[in-house]
Design an enzyme around this catalytic site. Structure first.
Site, mmCIF file in Angstrom:
data_model
loop_
_atom_site.group_PDB
_atom_site.id
_atom_site.type_symbol
_atom_site.label_atom_id
_atom_site.label_comp_id
_atom_site.label_asym_id
_atom_site.label_seq_id
_atom_site.Cartn_x
_atom_site.Cartn_y
_atom_site.Cartn_z
ATOM 1 N N VAL A 185 0.783 -1.268 -0.283
ATOM 2 C CA VAL A 185 0.016 0.057 0.047
ATOM 3 C C VAL A 185 0.966 1.271 -0.139
ATOM 4 O O VAL A 185 0.093 2.353 0.368
ATOM 5 C CB VAL A 185 -1.002 -0.116 1.034
ATOM 6 C CG1 VAL A 185 -2.123 -1.130 0.893
ATOM 7 C CG2 VAL A 185 -0.237 -0.162 2.624
ATOM 8 N N LYS A 186 2.097 1.138 -0.022
ATOM 9 C CA LYS A 186 2.962 2.368 -0.099
ATOM 10 C C LYS A 186 3.011 2.919 -1.634
ATOM 11 O O LYS A 186 2.576 2.565 -2.722
ATOM 12 C CB LYS A 186 4.446 1.897 0.241
ATOM 13 C CG LYS A 186 4.530 1.514 1.893
ATOM 14 C CD LYS A 186 4.054 2.549 2.467
ATOM 15 C CE LYS A 186 4.312 2.625 4.011
ATOM 16 N NZ LYS A 186 3.839 1.309 5.038
ATOM 17 N N THR A 187 3.603 4.174 -1.514
ATOM 18 C CA THR A 187 3.342 5.182 -2.990
ATOM 19 C C THR A 187 4.104 4.397 -4.047
ATOM 20 O O THR A 187 3.580 4.334 -5.184
ATOM 21 C CB THR A 187 4.559 6.220 -2.851
ATOM 22 O OG1 THR A 187 3.637 7.052 -1.607
ATOM 23 C CG2 THR A 187 4.135 7.303 -3.972
#
Ligand SMILES: *Cc1c(COP(=O)(O)O)cnc(C)c1O
Length: 398
Positions: A185-187
């Site tokens: 779910v990170k950039t």
């Protein structure tokens, strides 16, 4: 924020290179791998993009935070000053080394409050670890001055702020060492993965060895390599690195989309006088992965949070009532619930949590909503979302 929203042909091509050679490991097998070194290539990309001398890929962001502390010599009984608003991984990483997380207040930047940091310094303090939460940074210049005065290491947890900058430097590269997460779910994502970055060559060498059982990586025969010190296995696999390689090349594109969507929401919310935006330290630029704002009080914030959910505005977090990111609900840490015995020094070091209160942080976190910026929204959807948010906030406040 999540890079998984824009996953496609580039990622598939990089992964297929690895599947076609069959070499899933980042070290060795030189002949079999047909020239594909995805982990090494990704490390080079990271060094170039963030203008930093060294990058070491790791199996997760949690591993990266732990490794960033270990390579700087943080260990048994050392105190690490860090914010009470963070993801649980940040204190887990400290605990893994037998060190003591000293949680202190945050301010309207949603990151370390400088006076609280100063008041927490003790003879045992070894490092200060700002966590750049929700896309923006701590006042790094002030923290660096404190570190210099007290001979402490400045370790940045930049897992939620990749692509943001401070005084022209990439977040994570201002301090002695910084860490990124590439979880799902990170950039940008590798599926699972992380990295430490540093300009300190000794730290970089430590990270290279420590994350692979202490191997010195000299020569081409793993069995013949020497081990200057003990290590563990925090290696990333070539499959994960391949995904990250395609993603990191799109980071600037992702940030530009986030900025566009963020700006639409922010301009709309600016029309409500009671809405106050999070402070970004002078010289800083966010990565626009979240829009963070304060409402007048806890009650109004709770009402807006509920109304957002009921009316389809997803991805807005009220961290005051959330179990994962704020000290208020960390019972497992406060009661030191571990599977195995914890050293007495750490047990004693954590006693302060039985009584310590965080009024200043409660004041800010209680009134804060943190809204995830998605890459996949269209401009029309973003505008519609902004309109709905404004209407909901206005009706709660009226
Ligand atoms: C996600 C995150 C981590 C840990 O990263 P993982 O890759 O999920 O292990 C650490 N710190 C912060 C602030 C994070 O948001």
């Amino acid at each position: 924020m999540p890079g998984f929203e824009l996953f496609g042909d580039n990622e598939r091509k990089e992964v297929n290179d690895v599947l076609n050679s069959g070499v899933l490991m980042r070290y060795g097998f030189d002949g079999m791998r047909k020239g594909h070194w995805k982990s090494k290539e990704l490390e080079t990309e990271i060094q170039n993009q963030f203008q930093v001398k060294h990058a070491q890929l790791l199996s997760s962001g949690t591993a990266a935070v732990s490794v960033s502390l270990a390579i700087a010599g943080v260990g048994a009984g050392d105190e690490v000053i860090m914010p009470c608003f963070t993801f649980v991984a940040s204190f887990e990483a400290v605990m893994m080394l037998g060190a003591i997380p000293v949680l202190v207040d945050i301010d309207d930047t949603l990151t370390l409050d400088i006076d609280s940091v100063k008041n927490a310094i003790s003879p045992k303090t070894k490092a200060i670890m700002p966590v750049h939460m929700c896309g923006s940074m701590a006042n790094l210049q002030a923290l660096k001055a404190i570190c210099d005065a007290h001979h402490l290491v400045l370790v940045e947890d930049a897992c939620q702020a990749i692509g943001g900058t401070y005084q022209g430097k990439a977040l994570g590269s201002y301090g002695d060492v910084g860490s990124f997460s590439f979880d799902f779910v990170k950039t940008i994502t590798c599926g699972e993965g992380g990295a430490v970055i540093t300009n300190n060559s000794k730290f970089a060498q430590n990270a290279d060895h420590f994350s692979d059982h202490g191997h010195d990586h000299v020569g081409t025969d793993r069995g013949a390599e020497t081990h200057p010190f003990l290590g563990y296995n925090f290696r990333i696999s070539e499959l994960n690195a391949a995904v990250g390689l395609a993603q990191v090349r799109r980071l600037n594109e992702f940030i530009a989309i986030q900025k566009k969507h963020y700006t639409i929401l922010r301009e709309a919310l600016s029309e409500i006088p009671e809405v106050v935006f999070r402070t970004v330290p002078e010289g800083g630029e966010e990565n626009y992965s979240f829009l963070n704002f304060f409402l007048p009080d806890l009650e109004a914030t709770r009402k807006v949070s509920v109304a957002f959910k009921e009316q389809g505005i997803d991805g807005c977090f009220h961290y005051y009532d959330n179990n994962w990111h704020y000290v208020r609900k960390w019972e497992h840490l406060k009661n030191i619930k571990t599977l195995y015995p914890i050293h007495e020094d750490v047990r004693n070091g954590l006693k302060y949590l039985e009584t310590k209160t965080f009024e200043k942080s409660d004041y800010f976190i209680g009134r804060n909503l943190s809204c995830l910026i998605k890459l996949s929204w269209t401009e029309g959807e973003t505008k519609e979302r902004a309109r709905k948010m404004v209407n909901i906030i206005r009706s709660v406040l009226s």
